[in-house]
Design an enzyme around this catalytic site. Sequence first.
Site, PDB file in Angstrom:
ATOM      1  N   HIS A 467       5.308 -40.722  -8.994  1.00 22.72           N
ATOM      2  CA  HIS A 467       5.071 -39.844 -10.151  1.00 22.72           C
ATOM      3  C   HIS A 467       6.321 -39.018 -10.460  1.00 22.72           C
ATOM      4  O   HIS A 467       6.820 -39.012 -11.588  1.00 22.72           O
ATOM      5  CB  HIS A 467       3.879 -38.927  -9.843  1.00 22.72           C
ATOM      6  CG  HIS A 467       3.560 -37.933 -10.915  1.00 22.72           C
ATOM      7  ND1 HIS A 467       2.502 -38.104 -11.783  1.00 22.72           N
ATOM      8  CD2 HIS A 467       4.146 -36.758 -11.274  1.00 22.72           C
ATOM      9  CE1 HIS A 467       2.462 -37.075 -12.625  1.00 22.72           C
ATOM     10  NE2 HIS A 467       3.452 -36.241 -12.331  1.00 22.72           N
ATOM     11  N   GLU A 468       6.830 -38.317  -9.445  1.00 24.49           N
ATOM     12  CA  GLU A 468       8.012 -37.474  -9.670  1.00 24.49           C
ATOM     13  C   GLU A 468       9.241 -38.321 -10.011  1.00 24.49           C
ATOM     14  O   GLU A 468      10.090 -37.916 -10.806  1.00 24.49           O
ATOM     15  CB  GLU A 468       8.284 -36.582  -8.453  1.00 24.49           C
ATOM     16  CG  GLU A 468       7.183 -35.585  -8.130  1.00 24.49           C
ATOM     17  CD  GLU A 468       6.754 -34.729  -9.314  1.00 24.49           C
ATOM     18  OE1 GLU A 468       7.577 -34.488 -10.222  1.00 24.49           O
ATOM     19  OE2 GLU A 468       5.584 -34.301  -9.353  1.00 24.49           O
ATOM     20  N   HIS A 471       9.243 -38.970 -13.686  1.00 24.14           N
ATOM     21  CA  HIS A 471       9.890 -37.851 -14.401  1.00 24.14           C
ATOM     22  C   HIS A 471      11.403 -37.967 -14.255  1.00 24.14           C
ATOM     23  O   HIS A 471      12.158 -37.736 -15.205  1.00 24.14           O
ATOM     24  CB  HIS A 471       9.466 -36.504 -13.791  1.00 24.14           C
ATOM     25  CG  HIS A 471       8.115 -36.022 -14.203  1.00 24.14           C
ATOM     26  ND1 HIS A 471       7.719 -35.940 -15.527  1.00 24.14           N
ATOM     27  CD2 HIS A 471       7.073 -35.539 -13.470  1.00 24.14           C
ATOM     28  CE1 HIS A 471       6.480 -35.443 -15.581  1.00 24.14           C
ATOM     29  NE2 HIS A 471       6.074 -35.200 -14.352  1.00 24.14           N
ATOM     30  N   HIS A 474      12.957 -40.405 -16.571  1.00 26.72           N
ATOM     31  CA  HIS A 474      12.969 -39.841 -17.930  1.00 26.72           C
ATOM     32  C   HIS A 474      14.233 -38.990 -18.111  1.00 26.72           C
ATOM     33  O   HIS A 474      14.857 -38.992 -19.181  1.00 26.72           O
ATOM     34  CB  HIS A 474      11.706 -38.985 -18.115  1.00 26.72           C
ATOM     35  CG  HIS A 474      11.330 -38.734 -19.537  1.00 26.72           C
ATOM     36  ND1 HIS A 474      10.316 -37.885 -19.899  1.00 26.72           N
ATOM     37  CD2 HIS A 474      11.827 -39.196 -20.712  1.00 26.72           C
ATOM     38  CE1 HIS A 474      10.202 -37.853 -21.210  1.00 26.72           C
ATOM     39  NE2 HIS A 474      11.107 -38.638 -21.728  1.00 26.72           N
TER      40      HIS A 474
END
Length: 675
Positions: A467-468, A471, A474
């Site tokens: 998940h991190e 990010h 991105h």
Amino acid sequence: MNVLLSKFTTKHNTAPFSQIKIEDYFPAFQEGIALAKAEIDAIVNNTEAPTFENTVVAMDFSGDILDRLSSVFFNLNSAETNDEMQKIAQEVSPLLSEFGNDITLNAALFAKIKTVYDQKESLNLNPEQTTLLDKKYKSFSRNGANLAEDKKDKLREIDKELSKLSLQFGENVLAETNAFELHLTDEKDLSGLPEGTIEAARLLAKGKEKEGWIFTLDHPSYVPFLTYADNRELRKKMAIAFGAKAFQNNEFDNQENVLKIAKLRFERANLLGYKTHANFVLEERMAESPEKVFSFLNDLLAKAKPAAQKEFAELTAFAKDLDGIEQLEKWDGAYYSEKLKQKLFNLDDEKLKPYFQLEKVLNGAFTVAKKLYGLNFIEVFDIDKYHEEVTTYEVTDADGNLVSIFYADFFPRKGKRNGAWMTSFKHQYKKDGVNERPHISNVCNFTKPTETKPSLLTFNEVTTLFHEFGHGLHGMLANTVYPSLSGTSVFWDFVELPSQIMENWCYEPEALALFANHYETGEIIPIEYVQKIKESASFQEGLATLRQLSFGLLDMAWHGQDPTNITDLKAFETEQFANTQLYPDVKENAMSTAFSHIFQGGYSSGYYSYKWAEVLDADAFEYFQENGIFNHEVATKFKDNVLSKGGTEHPMILYKRFRGQEPKPEALLKRAGLL
């Protein structure tokens, strides 16, 4: 010479952490603010007619020394803080808040921005330039530029107070987390606990020169204790301590802070002409209005609640059959859920953990990024870091060009707040023909290696890492001109799409085969375990959804109405949870006093966005599944239209360009087993 005030002369212009002295920060902020003010003054005093370049662009590139300094300081204040840092944060935050107001309330500057904005149609701007102009204009109009002078002064007061209160809120939560420890000396109290958890607790006690075992409220200690400890009274003690953070009528109590923050946010919104804080926030979100958010949450609630009630009844019956428990309490949920999961799927974290060694999982994430986006991660040892546990990487593309610097910081320690997050030490942007590449950091709190075992992750920690890392991608793949539109600078209810979509690869056999090897034997994770991971993915999804919705509804209750008459935080919470509550209330506990996402982080009126983004991510991943989870064409479309574009266009335009259609909620409901 203060190292924080000049361009860094390090490799890739990375932060020179080892050269920074704590006494450098405050004078650097004072000077950084002065330099940024001078740049703003130069824009205001420019005698040429205002243009997009000399006003809007000049403003976006102003204050870069202050931005860089702020990112270094506040990132460390979360990941490696101490009393001195916290004191500086308390002194600096009001100064930064005041400086922010000095800009948005500067009438001459706003007049110049407005002149350019009023010519918008004739300027022939591209979509990114149009977005930048809109964003700059709104940053003034939405933050008081049109107010009368006396109201501008009031706004300054409110903003200064809010910046202090949210800092104090976070410091109190950290202090309460650090203040509690469960010190056990009787071995029978460890019954049920995994040996890795026991060993970590023994090491912690040893580090504090105590006999026995110490358990804390840090997640790698707290979560396994609640999940596995057979001693119900001790689970109760831990759970009550966790839920009582900053709700104990002591010096670290956050009740007053919460009430003040909610009321000041409401007052601020009214001052700016908005009905509530949520109306103000959501104007710049995909959801657009509190009504839409309430409708979205309540629609999901209607679908999830029957499933959650059924699951809760099953869990209650199971606990009664197993241990004669008449009434399930909050400290029983994780424990009996884990037991029921083992019974239904014959699968538990202890079986899975040997296949999820941290280093291999991280390399797995790197390999997934290589297969999807052509990225290479090379560990390097000549980049300065702020703590010895941090690892540093150069990220390059297929042609060997630098894409990003990546910092990974994975273990809990005293000066680090709980949870997991992505942040950046330097933005990506394009200036003077140079594409400045970003410096991205992932910070988590995973189980530390022990004397006999490497760091082995629970499956939940595996999905957190991915998940991190989503990010992170991105941020790393950002490719925009202007720093304020780069990377994760997107609508808050769109920012979780890149992170949540990455979690999907953790459930796919093809991806697991890349990194899920037994840490001792090297054996790849058995296919039946993979099947069970997939089957159990929607286990108790009704309960999990209900929990998330309860947090989103609590957030909207604080921010989507007038909070001025709330005097009793606990009574207010109890009322808000009435429609989502299954477990009996615990009178010693409150959620809001440690709800850092909304009272310290940026999620006020935005907690719903986790669920909102799940709709996007389920729909987006369905597109991958239809074409192959490593399909180059789909991955390139996602990279080119979502990951690299930052906030340059409206998220729905970007999403439809990637997907060819608007997202459909059916994909999420199907994945969650709620259809």
